[in-house]
Design a protein around this motif. Structure first.
Motif, short mmCIF file in Angstrom:
data_model
loop_
_atom_site.label_atom_id
_atom_site.label_comp_id
_atom_site.label_asym_id
_atom_site.label_seq_id
_atom_site.Cartn_x
_atom_site.Cartn_y
_atom_site.Cartn_z
N ILE A 282 -1.34 10.24 8.16
CA ILE A 282 -2.34 9.29 7.67
C ILE A 282 -3.57 10.05 7.19
O ILE A 282 -4.16 10.84 7.94
CB ILE A 282 -2.74 8.31 8.79
CG1 ILE A 282 -1.53 7.49 9.26
CG2 ILE A 282 -3.85 7.39 8.31
CD1 ILE A 282 -0.93 6.58 8.21
N TYR B 123 0.83 -1.20 0.00
CA TYR B 123 0.00 0.00 0.00
C TYR B 123 0.87 1.26 0.00
O TYR B 123 1.92 1.32 0.66
CB TYR B 123 -0.91 0.00 1.22
CG TYR B 123 -1.90 1.15 1.27
CD1 TYR B 123 -3.12 1.06 0.62
CD2 TYR B 123 -1.60 2.32 1.96
CE1 TYR B 123 -4.03 2.11 0.66
CE2 TYR B 123 -2.50 3.37 2.01
CZ TYR B 123 -3.71 3.26 1.35
OH TYR B 123 -4.60 4.29 1.38
N ASP C 288 -6.28 6.14 3.95
CA ASP C 288 -5.24 5.26 4.48
C ASP C 288 -5.75 4.53 5.72
O ASP C 288 -5.55 3.32 5.87
CB ASP C 288 -3.99 6.05 4.87
CG ASP C 288 -3.43 6.89 3.74
OD1 ASP C 288 -3.57 6.49 2.57
OD2 ASP C 288 -2.85 7.95 4.04
N THR D 216 0.57 5.32 0.81
CA THR D 216 -0.31 6.31 1.45
C THR D 216 -0.46 7.56 0.59
O THR D 216 0.31 7.80 -0.34
CB THR D 216 0.24 6.71 2.83
OG1 THR D 216 1.51 7.34 2.65
CG2 THR D 216 0.38 5.51 3.75
N THR E 275 -2.90 15.44 5.69
CA THR E 275 -2.03 14.63 6.54
C THR E 275 -1.07 15.53 7.30
O THR E 275 -0.70 16.60 6.82
CB THR E 275 -1.23 13.61 5.71
OG1 THR E 275 -0.39 14.30 4.79
CG2 THR E 275 -2.15 12.68 4.94
#
Length: 328
Positions: free
Chosen positions: A166, A105, A170, A107, A314
């Protein structure tokens, strides 16, 4: 004298207009990611969960004594909630690393290439960096993300600390992979109260101070120019540090803001509240405050306190916590 005027001159003068949100800085609208990443596993990893049960039943939401006008902290409502299993702390870097290793993954902060870092935490200093007009302590740092919370020139984040930088997508991706979800606001407040009822903080009603009563990881000193760190930290703390509340949950206030499952809306039925909700669509709800909160500026480390931000935004003080509808 304004808070901003106390910052170093080079920090005040090297700012750029970026959409402002009081506690949680927002990315410019034009940089919002268009598509959520979908390539994650829908499974639970053994040894990932570290949970405590939180009973269901009658729950309190909000307060009859709001402190911050416009945040929608009131009214005090009574709701019903189901029993849940709660992670004892915010999702840690170590837990998030397992997710990334298993799924590859990427972000939002990694994809866009930058995130917000508090100016005094920038390795080598914040001179020459861009920030948020009016909130110049937030600096745009290229390469800042969950692996390198203060930017690529700083140290790699330690496993026991909260995963930060995050975005909402996410947090949802991790939660789905882990077999859980993000909590609703009423569930979050019910868990934060720890069985104490209508209290201001997870430990009761005694306010933290800068010298003697230090029950959570927030700012001590003069914000934003000097944090004495008397609570042991001038940044994030390990997710299981400080005493837990009555349900065994750590850092339900302070440390890092936590994304929830709810949009940010004012709960009032007034005409003004309805107009605000109609004009402010798109922001999502965060709870708990962070290590940057102080009573003189951001007294949002209270259970009923709340803030909202755009889902792709974020920063180095924004993370999340997962809940599970069934036992681990």
């Amino acid at each position: 004298m304004s808070i901003n005027s106390e910052l170093p001159k080079h920090v005040r003068q090297s700012s750029v207009v970026i959409k402002r949100s009081c506690c949680t800085p927002s990315r410019p609208v034009e940089e919002i990611a268009q598509d959520a990443q979908q390539n994650f596993l829908d499974c639970t990893i053994l040894h990932l969960r570290n949970c405590k049960p939180v009973p269901g039943g009658d729950a309190l939401l909000g307060t009859a004594y709001p402190l911050i006008a416009g945040d929608g902290e009131s009214p005090l409502l009574r709701k019903k909630v189901r029993p849940l299993w709660w992670e004892c702390g915010a999702t840690s870097i170590g837990q998030f690393k397992k997710f990334v290793d298993a799924t590859k993954y990427v972000t939002v902060a990694e994809s866009l290439g930058w995130s917000f870092v508090f100016y005094s935490h920038v390795p080598g200093g914040a001179e020459g960096t861009l920030g948020v007009e009016g909130l110049e302590w937030w600096r745009r740092i290229e390469g800042a993300n969950w692996r390198y919370p203060n930017g690529p020139e700083g140290a790699e984040g330690s496993d026991e600390f909260p995963a930060t930088h995050i975005a909402l997508e996410d947090a949802n991706a991790f939660a789905k992979w882990a077999g859980g979800r993000l909590p609703r606001e009423v569930e979050w407040e019910h868990a934060a109260r720890g069985g104490l009822g209508d209290v201001r903080y997870p430990w009761g009603n005694t306010d933290p101070d800068d010298l003697h009563h230090l029950p959570c990881n927030i700012w001590q000193g003069v914000f934003p120019v000097h944090d004495t760190g008397l609570d042991g930290y001038s940044g994030p703390a390990p997710v299981l540090s400080f005493d837990p509340n009555g349900y065994g949950l750590h850092h339900m206030v302070g440390n890092v803001w936590e994304w929830t499952a709810d949009p940010f809306k004012l709960r009032s039925v007034s005409v003004a509240a309805r107009r605000h909700n109609a004009s402010d669509r798109g922001r999502h709800l965060l709870k708990g405050g962070s290590f940057l909160c102080h009573q003189s500026y951001c007294h949002r480390y209270r259970i009923a306190a709340r803030t909202g931000n755009t889902p792709d935004s974020t920063s180095s003080h924004t993370g999340f916590r997962v809940v599970y509808d069934s036992a681990p």
